[in-house]
Structure formats: structure tokens, C-alpha cells
Design a protein around this motif. Sequence first.
Motif, PDB file in Angstrom:
ATOM      1  N   THR A 340      51.188  -8.156  29.280  1.00 30.57           N
ATOM      2  CA  THR A 340      51.858  -7.972  27.990  1.00 30.57           C
ATOM      3  C   THR A 340      50.848  -7.959  26.844  1.00 30.57           C
ATOM      4  OG1 THR A 340      53.847  -9.077  28.823  1.00 30.57           O
ATOM      5  CG2 THR A 340      53.607  -8.906  26.438  1.00 30.57           C
ATOM      6  N   SER A 341      49.984  -8.958  26.788  1.00 30.09           N
ATOM      7  CA  SER A 341      48.976  -8.988  25.725  1.00 30.09           C
ATOM      8  C   SER A 341      48.008  -7.820  25.869  1.00 30.09           C
ATOM      9  CB  SER A 341      48.224 -10.321  25.747  1.00 30.09           C
ATOM     10  OG  SER A 341      47.595 -10.537  26.995  1.00 30.09           O
ATOM     11  N   GLY A 342      47.703  -7.460  27.119  1.00 22.80           N
ATOM     12  CA  GLY A 342      46.821  -6.315  27.346  1.00 22.80           C
ATOM     13  C   GLY A 342      47.425  -5.020  26.853  1.00 22.80           C
ATOM     14  N   LEU A 343      48.735  -4.857  27.013  1.00 22.36           N
ATOM     15  CA  LEU A 343      49.399  -3.655  26.505  1.00 22.36           C
ATOM     16  C   LEU A 343      49.363  -3.603  24.986  1.00 22.36           C
ATOM     17  CD1 LEU A 343      52.621  -2.883  28.592  1.00 22.36           C
ATOM     18  CD2 LEU A 343      50.704  -1.369  28.115  1.00 22.36           C
ATOM     19  N   VAL A 344      49.546  -4.753  24.340  1.00 22.31           N
ATOM     20  CA  VAL A 344      49.463  -4.784  22.878  1.00 22.31           C
ATOM     21  C   VAL A 344      48.084  -4.316  22.424  1.00 22.31           C
ATOM     22  CG1 VAL A 344      49.492  -6.277  20.843  1.00 22.31           C
ATOM     23  CG2 VAL A 344      51.216  -6.584  22.630  1.00 22.31           C
ATOM     24  N   ALA A 345      47.034  -4.853  23.045  1.00 17.81           N
ATOM     25  CA  ALA A 345      45.673  -4.458  22.675  1.00 17.81           C
ATOM     26  C   ALA A 345      45.395  -3.005  23.051  1.00 17.81           C
ATOM     27  CB  ALA A 345      44.664  -5.378  23.353  1.00 17.81           C
ATOM     28  N   GLN A 346      45.914  -2.557  24.191  1.00 15.65           N
ATOM     29  CA  GLN A 346      45.677  -1.188  24.651  1.00 15.65           C
ATOM     30  C   GLN A 346      46.341  -0.169  23.736  1.00 15.65           C
ATOM     31  OE1 GLN A 346      46.069  -0.341  28.944  1.00 15.65           O
ATOM     32  NE2 GLN A 346      47.536   1.256  28.414  1.00 15.65           N
ATOM     33  N   ILE A 347      47.552  -0.460  23.293  1.00 17.66           N
ATOM     34  CA  ILE A 347      48.295   0.493  22.467  1.00 17.66           C
ATOM     35  C   ILE A 347      47.826   0.478  21.016  1.00 17.66           C
ATOM     36  CG2 ILE A 347      50.586   1.074  21.554  1.00 17.66           C
ATOM     37  CD1 ILE A 347      51.753  -0.025  24.195  1.00 17.66           C
ATOM     38  N   PHE A 348      47.581  -0.729  20.471  1.00 20.15           N
ATOM     39  CA  PHE A 348      47.313  -0.851  19.037  1.00 20.15           C
ATOM     40  C   PHE A 348      45.882  -1.255  18.713  1.00 20.15           C
ATOM     41  CE2 PHE A 348      51.817  -1.885  19.736  1.00 20.15           C
ATOM     42  CZ  PHE A 348      52.398  -0.873  18.990  1.00 20.15           C
ATOM     43  N   GLY A 349      45.081  -1.633  19.719  1.00 17.45           N
ATOM     44  CA  GLY A 349      43.723  -2.087  19.460  1.00 17.45           C
ATOM     45  C   GLY A 349      43.681  -3.578  19.161  1.00 17.45           C
ATOM     46  N   PRO A 350      42.480  -4.183  19.169  1.00 22.10           N
ATOM     47  CA  PRO A 350      42.363  -5.638  19.014  1.00 22.10           C
ATOM     48  C   PRO A 350      42.357  -6.141  17.572  1.00 22.10           C
ATOM     49  CG  PRO A 350      40.211  -4.696  19.463  1.00 22.10           C
ATOM     50  CD  PRO A 350      41.195  -3.548  19.528  1.00 22.10           C
ATOM     51  N   ARG A 351      42.338  -5.230  16.586  1.00 16.80           N
ATOM     52  CA  ARG A 351      42.163  -5.653  15.190  1.00 16.80           C
ATOM     53  C   ARG A 351      43.203  -6.683  14.754  1.00 16.80           C
ATOM     54  NH1 ARG A 351      41.645  -7.716  11.147  1.00 16.80           N
ATOM     55  NH2 ARG A 351      41.040  -6.934   9.087  1.00 16.80           N
ATOM     56  N   TYR A 352      44.469  -6.408  15.031  1.00 14.72           N
ATOM     57  CA  TYR A 352      45.547  -7.324  14.656  1.00 14.72           C
ATOM     58  C   TYR A 352      46.264  -7.860  15.888  1.00 14.72           C
ATOM     59  CZ  TYR A 352      44.871  -5.730   9.856  1.00 14.72           C
ATOM     60  OH  TYR A 352      44.330  -5.446   8.624  1.00 14.72           O
ATOM     61  N   MET A 353      45.514  -8.046  16.959  1.00 19.13           N
ATOM     62  CA  MET A 353      46.133  -8.483  18.208  1.00 19.13           C
ATOM     63  C   MET A 353      46.809  -9.840  18.067  1.00 19.13           C
ATOM     64  SD  MET A 353      44.411  -9.136  21.924  1.00 19.13           S
ATOM     65  CE  MET A 353      45.341 -10.020  23.190  1.00 19.13           C
TER      66      MET A 353
END
Length: 425
Positions: A340-353
Motif C-alpha cells: 500500500t505505501s509502495g503504491l502511494v510512492a510509486q504513483i505519486f512519488g516520495p515528495r509528500y509520501m
Amino acid sequence: MSSAAPDRPTVAGLPPAVWLVIVAGCLVGLLNFGVRSGFGLFLEPMSDARDWGREVFSVAIAVQNLMWGLGQPFAGAIADRYGTARVLIAGGILYAAGTALMAVSSTPLAITVTGGFIVGLGLAGSSFAIALSAMARNVPEDRRSWVLGLGTATGSLGQFLMVPLGQGFIAEYGWQTALGLLALFALVIALLAPALRGKPGGAKSGVGAAAVAEMEQTLGAALKEAAAHKGYVLLFLGFFVCGFHVAFIQVHLPAYLVDKGLSPALGAWALGLVGLFNVIGAYTSGILSGKFSKKMVLSGIYLARAVIIALFLLVPISPASVLLFSAAMGLLWLSTVPATSGLVAQIFGPRYMATLFGIVFLGHQLGAFLGVWLGGALYDATGSYDVVWWAGVALGLAAAALHWPIDERRVVREPAEPLPGEAQA
């Protein structure tokens, strides 16, 4: 720059400073998860000592989960803006204070304030979501799923270590002293925080247009972008189910086993076994999420949960069936987090993870609130947990279906327009 394939680093090639962040982040997760994982052990002794029904303690823990969820996006946003260490220090202190004050909470209102509001906000500030975001931004992208799985697995090890320890404290010293001792472990989070100092950001030179666009994106734009993304909404709903399962089992399983004529010690060992096997499950999920479709990994996890809970309810209960259920659920317990967290970073990038995953985590905690509260309320009304158990089966099937339509591709952003008078390349 070294010529040794900098775009595909090995784990062994990570610099010592990065390893310090990883180790500190893992320890924060271990303590954050470990202390709170044992709160279910206090349901029966506290309720008996205070002459409460089970709903009183359940409401306090439900409020704890809700405050954790509501506080997480704000904690993430503060960490993204001002740095991780400050948030972890404040969170660790609140976590420790609330846990210690639970021991002297003699009324329903008091336990709701201490174990609910104070501990919940402390959990938000000291949570694995904050630590994971710091770990993720300090490793290369191709190691991100691995480090998220490692951090989650270590948090699960905390459950394995701390729950039996908490039961030992209760048996040896009583539940009030046990809460004070657990509070000291929570306080260690604040001591680890300086190792995780820092915040997202970096120079724009030498990076691609997509990376520049991500650096220039405002928090408001990031939130608007995520809210309009169907996959982000589905992740929120799916994580709701995860919270429902985890919180209900964590808080009510020990009492459920006592109701079935089994020993309180078995409940502690069952939760500990969940934590032990989740070390394997979470780490494996991190590896699989780096190799295969993350949404398919999530669908498989939720489907397997539904099947395992149904089997647990259908077979005659015994110590063996409890331990088998705990081991199987442990493999699936927090294995949702790396994907789940990986998908957030994958889709939107780590800037505002930290912020975006914090909002998804709010969904998890809304589910946790419902699972914990329903468990206590329906038990007091009917004398049984059966309705909540079977609701968990139905929700698992629904979550398995919810993740299929998610678009896993990285969002495409246009770089910001140059300011008037800005030099052109």
C-alpha cells in the motif's frame, strides 16, 4: 560519481548514514507497534478491576485508533514540512505519557482521554508511517519496496517480543505496573528520533523534468491530485478493511479465547505468534511488491484473510487451531503495508509520501475504530463476537475486489512554468 552502476545499487552498497536511518526507523516501528500490540491484554483485567463492561475499554481503544488515524495526515504534513525528528520526539513523549496515565484512569472518561486521545495522538506522531517515509526517501527507488518491507517486518517483530513481555509484566507485577513499564519503552522512540532528522526536498540540478515537477509541487496540489485519482480512493477503502481486521483481532482475540475456555496466556502467545509470522509476511510482501504488481499482491492478501478467518470459525477451536490461525494471519497481518505505501510512492512519488500515506492510513484507522468498537458493543449486547468475525470475512472479499481496478502507473506532471524574467535554458 562512481562508475559502478549507480542506478542499480545493492543493499550492501548503501552508505553508513543510510543504514543509520534504516536501523533507527526499524527500531521506531518495533517500539511503536510492540507497545500498542499488547493493549488487548489489559481489556479483561482492567474491565474486571474497574467493574466496567467490555465496551468501555473497547471505546477507549477505538478512540485511540481514530485519533491515530485523524492525527496521521497532520503528523505526516508536519514531518514533510519541518522534518521527521521533531514529530517523532513529540509523538514518543505523548505515547509514553498516555500509556502511563492509563494505569490511574479509574473512570470511562479518564481511560478514553488517556488511552484514547493522548495515546492515539502519540501513535500518530511516532508511527511507522513517519519512519517509513524517512526510510523510503533515503534509499534509491529500486530499493524502496525492500526497505518498506524491512521496516514493516521489524515493527511486527516488536509485536512478537512485546506482547509476551507485556503478559509477563501483568502476571508478575500487575496490570498497573505493567502499563508503566511499557510506557518506558514508548519513550525510547523520542531518543531514536534524531537519527531520522531531515525532510523531503533537494536540489533541482541534474535531475529530470518529472523530478523537478515533483519538487515544485505544493502540498495543496498534491492533495488535489491524489483526491482525483481513483486508485488512491480505492487504496483508502482497502486499507479500511485492513484496519478492521487487525484492530478487532488484536484487541478482542485474547478475551474471545478466554470465553471459549482457553487460557489468557494462549491469547498472549497467539498475538505474539502473529507478530513473529508477520516478520516473514511483511518482508516477503516487500520483496514481492518490488517484483510483481502491487495491486495484485494486495488482492491476494485480502482474499487469503477472508478464507483463513472463515476456516478459523468453522473448525472446532483448540490451542492448535488458535496457533495455526495466528501463524496464518501473521503472514498476512501487515503485509498490506509495503504494497500500500509502495503504491502511494510509486504513483505519486516520495515528495509528500508521509502526508499521502497518512491520509490512506486514516482509512485504516477508521476501520480499526469500527472493528474495536463493534467488537465490544456487540459482545455486550449479544454475548458473542460471531457477527463481527463474519463481517471480517465479507470485508476481506470486498477488499480483494477493490484493488483490481487501480492504475499503478506514475502520474504525469508538467513542470511549472518559469517565472517572468527567469533565465531560459
